[in-house]
Design a protein around this motif. Structure first.
Motif, PDB file in Angstrom:
ATOM      1  N   ARG A  58     -21.193 -11.954 -19.872  1.00 27.00           N
ATOM      2  CA  ARG A  58     -21.561 -10.663 -19.304  1.00 27.00           C
ATOM      3  C   ARG A  58     -22.187  -9.790 -20.378  1.00 27.00           C
ATOM      4  N   VAL A  59     -23.231  -9.107 -19.989  1.00 25.33           N
ATOM      5  CA  VAL A  59     -23.831  -8.109 -20.862  1.00 25.33           C
ATOM      6  C   VAL A  59     -23.244  -6.772 -20.433  1.00 25.33           C
ATOM      7  N   VAL A  60     -22.572  -6.098 -21.365  1.00 16.75           N
ATOM      8  CA  VAL A  60     -21.973  -4.794 -21.083  1.00 16.75           C
ATOM      9  C   VAL A  60     -22.394  -3.800 -22.168  1.00 16.75           C
ATOM     10  N   ARG A  61     -22.343  -2.552 -21.831  1.00 17.07           N
ATOM     11  CA  ARG A  61     -22.634  -1.510 -22.809  1.00 17.07           C
ATOM     12  C   ARG A  61     -21.366  -1.192 -23.599  1.00 17.07           C
ATOM     13  N   VAL A  62     -21.525  -0.878 -24.862  1.00  9.79           N
ATOM     14  CA  VAL A  62     -20.381  -0.537 -25.706  1.00  9.79           C
ATOM     15  C   VAL A  62     -19.582   0.594 -25.068  1.00  9.79           C
ATOM     16  N   ASN A  63     -20.266   1.558 -24.451  1.00  7.87           N
ATOM     17  CA  ASN A  63     -19.566   2.691 -23.860  1.00  7.87           C
ATOM     18  C   ASN A  63     -18.839   2.342 -22.559  1.00  7.87           C
ATOM     19  N   GLU A  64     -18.920   1.102 -22.109  1.00 11.49           N
ATOM     20  CA  GLU A  64     -18.147   0.656 -20.943  1.00 11.49           C
ATOM     21  C   GLU A  64     -16.785   0.089 -21.346  1.00 11.49           C
ATOM     22  N   VAL A  65     -16.610  -0.232 -22.629  1.00  9.36           N
ATOM     23  CA  VAL A  65     -15.369  -0.830 -23.127  1.00  9.36           C
ATOM     24  C   VAL A  65     -14.509   0.260 -23.769  1.00  9.36           C
ATOM     25  N   VAL A  66     -13.291   0.458 -23.249  1.00 11.53           N
ATOM     26  CA  VAL A  66     -12.389   1.464 -23.809  1.00 11.53           C
ATOM     27  C   VAL A  66     -11.589   0.860 -24.959  1.00 11.53           C
ATOM     28  N   PHE A  67     -11.013  -0.330 -24.718  1.00 12.12           N
ATOM     29  CA  PHE A  67     -10.264  -1.004 -25.774  1.00 12.12           C
ATOM     30  C   PHE A  67     -10.115  -2.484 -25.461  1.00 12.12           C
ATOM     31  N   PHE A  68      -9.685  -3.229 -26.465  1.00  5.44           N
ATOM     32  CA  PHE A  68      -9.375  -4.651 -26.336  1.00  5.44           C
ATOM     33  C   PHE A  68      -7.889  -4.819 -26.638  1.00  5.44           C
ATOM     34  N   SER A  69      -7.228  -5.693 -25.890  1.00  6.11           N
ATOM     35  CA  SER A  69      -5.818  -5.990 -26.164  1.00  6.11           C
ATOM     36  C   SER A  69      -5.660  -7.499 -26.325  1.00  6.11           C
TER      37      SER A  69
END
Length: 91
Positions: free
Chosen positions: A16-27
């Motif tokens: 998937r291509v996503v924008r950095v501003n779509e990701v809040v955090f990684f767990s």
């Protein structure tokens, strides 16, 4: 968000291509040995198992590791208090 840079997130079945501003955090989930990307819209993406914390952090300067299990997008981070991250509302 200061910009809309895109990154490629590879899950087990798709890319998937996503924008950095779509990701809040990684767990990180030790049971599955897998990172999850938690998105602004409340969904998450299971990331391919061979992706490491270093790989995620190297994607963009916005991603910073707060401990062994979390990498946050600093553009959504409001405070860290008592080892708890608080994000800018409505996250």
């Amino acid at each position: 968000m200061p910009y809309n840079k895109v990154i490629l997130i590879t899950s087990n079945s798709i890319k998937r291509v996503v924008r950095v501003n779509e990701v809040v955090f990684f767990s990180y989930h030790a049971a599955t040995k897998q990172w999850k990307a938690h998105m602004v819209n409340g969904t998450f993406i299971n990331i391919k198992k061979n992706i490491t914390a270093k790989d995620i952090i190297n994607c963009d300067e916005a991603f910073r590791r707060t401990n062994q299990s979390f990498i946050v997008n600093i553009y959504y981070l409001q405070t860290i208090k008592n080892s708890e991250c608080r994000f800018i509302p409505p996250i």
